[in-house]
Design an enzyme around this catalytic site. Structure first.
Site, PDB file in Angstrom:
ATOM      1  CE1 TYR A   2      -5.801  45.782  93.450  1.00  0.00           C
ATOM      2  CE2 TYR A   2      -5.019  48.016  93.032  1.00  0.00           C
ATOM      3  CZ  TYR A   2      -6.030  47.149  93.411  1.00  0.00           C
ATOM      4  OH  TYR A   2      -7.263  47.642  93.759  1.00  0.00           O
ATOM      5  CG  ASN A  57     -12.027  39.837 100.242  1.00  0.00           C
ATOM      6  OD1 ASN A  57     -12.299  38.748 100.731  1.00  0.00           O
ATOM      7  ND2 ASN A  57     -11.572  40.869 100.954  1.00  0.00           N
ATOM      8  CB  CYS A  99      -9.487  43.477  99.522  1.00  0.00           C
ATOM      9  SG  CYS A  99     -11.212  43.881  99.724  1.00  0.00           S
ATOM     10  CG  HIS A 100      -9.913  48.383 103.305  1.00  0.00           C
ATOM     11  ND1 HIS A 100     -10.426  47.284 103.962  1.00  0.00           N
ATOM     12  CD2 HIS A 100      -9.202  49.067 104.238  1.00  0.00           C
ATOM     13  CE1 HIS A 100     -10.051  47.310 105.241  1.00  0.00           C
ATOM     14  NE2 HIS A 100      -9.298  48.384 105.432  1.00  0.00           N
ATOM     15  CD  GLU A 133      -7.691  50.355 107.965  1.00  0.00           C
ATOM     16  OE1 GLU A 133      -6.533  50.190 107.540  1.00  0.00           O
ATOM     17  OE2 GLU A 133      -8.571  49.478 107.889  1.00  0.00           O
TER      18      GLU A 133
END
Lengths: 163, 187
Positions: B127, B150, B158-159, B185
């Protein structure tokens, strides 16, 4: 103001029944349904928050049904309809052919009054505002229409239960 | 009205509305490994992606209020977004190529979302790092809010923003969804 999609969900079936009752044919009724909701969608952002949505939609459906009827009348009939074959699968959807045929046999004023009151759920005052004339005349037309239906439609006890 | 008639009439209405330029918000829902998603698009592009836990009905009501009440279920406009999301969940796609409508975001939140698009697939940032990149190093909490609100999760990733200590932090789609996406991912 709720998303327009909710209006279609809530009133879609009612508008289709009204269009069917007024126009008779299922194809014409579907055209009128599409035109009604397209027109309603265009006007929707300007609809007052306290508007009676049901009466508003029936008013639009009334105009669209008249348009569809006029367009039909202008179209010359060249060939006859292909012959209907009897269905072996029972009645399609919630369409009670005998009732709709009996409705279709009513004079215009009676049929629209019956459709807007019993199918659209509008009070006679609202019907008079849509079709012209007085609330009393609309009440008489609806009463005459239902009386006639009771004599011509065998399952007439169901007339009130259509909604 | 039976289901076939409803489907047919609604499809015809959506097509006519699109043709006449009055389909202000088209939406559909799709199944995904992180639950049912609601996708909504204006004529400008994808405007909203919402998780089931965000209450789709409330999301549509908000779109009706903020964008336009001319909202219709109209899957056609969302075909491409649906296809790309499917490829993403299948592990076949690493970035999205879709027109996006950012009208639901303003100011600093918009700056944060714009930066998020630059965090690559499989990467994460804290962040604090995002706050610095968005031009306000001390606005760490505001970055959290920007991520939490979001309007285009998954597509605007945003993840990929996590806590400085390495823990995942919150997510509009729920902590399990965030965990699942980051694990996918990283694989």
């Amino acid at each position: 103001m709720p998303p327009f999609d909710e209006i279609v969900t809530e009133y879609g079936a009612m508008v289709l029944r009204v269009c069917r009752a007024v126009l008779g044919g299922a194809a014409e009724a579907e055209d009128a349904w599409s035109e009604t909701f397209l027109s309603a969608l265009k006007a929707y952002p300007g609809l007052p928050a306290d508007a009676n949505v049901e009466a508003w939609l029936v008013t639009i459906a009334h105009r669209k049904a008249i348009d569809v009827r006029r367009a039909e009348a202008r179209r010359a009939v060249v060939a006859g309809e292909p012959p209907d074959r009897p269905s072996t699968l029972g009645r399609p959807e919630d369409w009670d052919g005998d009732l709709w045929a009996a409705l279709g046999a009513l004079p215009d004023r009676q049929r629209t009054a019956v459709a807007y009151h019993y199918l659209g759920g509008l009070p006679y005052q609202e019907i008079a505002a849509i079709t012209g004339g007085t609330a009393d005349a609309a009440r008489r037309a609806a009463a005459d229409g239902v009386k006639k239906l009771r004599s011509t439609y065998p399952g007439s006890h169901r007339v009130r239960a259509v909604r | 009205m039976d289901e076939d008639t409803t489907t047919r009439l609604r499809a015809k209405l959506a097509a006519a509305a699109e043709r006449d330029g009055v389909l202000d918000v088209a939406y559909r829902t799709v199944d995904s490994p992180v639950g049912e998603l609601l996708l909504a698009a204006t004529e400008a592009g994808l405007v909203r992606v919402a998780f089931a836990r965000q209450d789709h009905e409330a999301v549509l009501e908000n779109l009706a209020e903020v964008v336009s009440p001319r909202v219709l279920r109209a899957p056609g406009r969302l075909e491409e977004a649906t296809r790309q999301l499917g490829e993403y969940f299948d592990g076949q796609r690493r970035s999205f190529d879709l027109p996006l409508d950012f009208r639901l975001s303003r100011g600093f939140r918009l700056a944060v979302l714009t930066h998020l698009a630059e965090i690559g697939y499989g990467k994460t940032e804290s962040y604090a790092e995002v706050a610095t990149a968005a031009g306000s190093p001390r606005a760490v909490r505001a970055v959290g809010t920007a991520c939490a609100t979001n309007p285009l999760p998954l597509v605007v990733p945003c993840h990929r923003v996590v806590r400085s200590d390495g823990s995942f932090g919150g997510y509009a789609g729920g902590p399990e969804a965030k965990h699942r996406l980051l694990t996918m991912e990283a694989a």
